[in-house]
Design a protein around this motif. Structure first.
Motif, mmCIF file in Angstrom:
data_model
loop_
_atom_site.group_PDB
_atom_site.id
_atom_site.type_symbol
_atom_site.label_atom_id
_atom_site.label_comp_id
_atom_site.label_asym_id
_atom_site.label_seq_id
_atom_site.Cartn_x
_atom_site.Cartn_y
_atom_site.Cartn_z
ATOM 1 N N GLU A 1 -6.027 1.438 -4.500
ATOM 2 C CA GLU A 1 -4.773 0.961 -3.733
ATOM 3 C C GLU A 1 -4.568 -0.492 -3.500
ATOM 4 O O GLU A 1 -3.905 -1.095 -3.792
ATOM 5 N N LEU B 1 0.780 -1.148 0.021
ATOM 6 C CA LEU B 1 -0.100 -0.069 -0.097
ATOM 7 C C LEU B 1 0.831 1.204 -0.155
ATOM 8 O O LEU B 1 0.579 2.097 -0.714
ATOM 9 N N VAL C 1 2.155 2.139 -3.534
ATOM 10 C CA VAL C 1 1.178 2.329 -4.641
ATOM 11 C C VAL C 1 1.655 3.611 -5.218
ATOM 12 O O VAL C 1 1.853 4.699 -4.465
ATOM 13 N N LYS D 1 -2.837 7.647 -7.201
ATOM 14 C CA LYS D 1 -3.771 8.117 -5.820
ATOM 15 C C LYS D 1 -4.241 9.583 -6.263
ATOM 16 O O LYS D 1 -5.322 9.923 -5.922
#
Length: 205
Positions: free
Chosen positions: A123, A97, A100, A105
């Motif tokens: 994610e 995570l 990412v 995002k």
């Protein structure tokens, strides 16, 4: 000690049930914990260090420690294996995570996604391969370590292995060891196929 096909199948079922139960419990705890740590990064190192302490304990010692607390049988074995299974899944979830791509995002936020939508739609899919690597590692490891559950009367394929050591019987050792090896390889293969099937087509290698 004679080992029949019926008994070998029963021990294999016990071993598989114990191993998968420990891994599924670890996934249920470690994945949400990894998600939380990816949002609270200051806590990540201390928490992962504490969880990692269980990996430093010899498996037999941890099982012995569980006996006064939980008695003998499947419960102490399940708890011990659960604790051993946590670290790879927790680390892979957190790293997946955190790793990412920021541009992905930012694109999600630009589309007006809520934090929950970002997690589920952006994610987690992008981190899935990294998370699965931890699950695969944990599963293979736990299938092997579950042989030690026989020390606390939890059954499984550790029974013929331990009896084989006591009686110096290669036949009994192989009767337990070969199914464990096959089970670990098969689990890794199936999880690899699941990983590929669930991973979005554009992210497959």
């Amino acid at each position: 000690m004679n080992i029949t096909w019926e008994k070998l199948l029963r021990l294999t079922a016990e071993h598989l049930t114990l191993s998968l139960s420990a891994v599924l419990l670890a996934i249920a705890v470690a994945v949400p914990a990894g998600i939380f740590l990816s949002r609270s990064r200051r806590l990540a190192d201390p928490v992962i260090t504490v969880v990692g302490l269980f990996q430093t304990l010899p498996a037999v010692a941890l099982l012995a420690f569980m006996i006064p607390l939980l008695g003998i049988g499947s419960r102490p074995a399940l708890v011990a294996l659960f604790l051993y299974a946590l670290l790879p899944i927790l680390q892979s979830t957190y790293k997946g995570l955190v790793g990412v791509d920021a541009a992905a995002k930012e694109a999600g936020r630009g589309m007006g996604m809520t934090p929950a939508q970002m997690l589920v739609m952006v994610e987690l899919p992008l981190a899935f391969r990294v998370i699965m690597s931890g699950v695969r590692t944990s599963t293979v490891m736990i299938i092997g370590w579950a042989t030690l559950a026989a020390y606390v009367g939890a059954g499984g394929l550790g029974e013929p292995i331990l009896t084989g050591f006591a009686l110096v019987s290669p036949r009994l050792i192989l009767a337990g060891g070969i199914p464990v090896t096959v089970m670990a390889l098969l689990a890794d293969f199936l999880l690899g196929r699941l990983e590929r099937w669930v991973t979005p087509r554009g992210l497959r290698v």
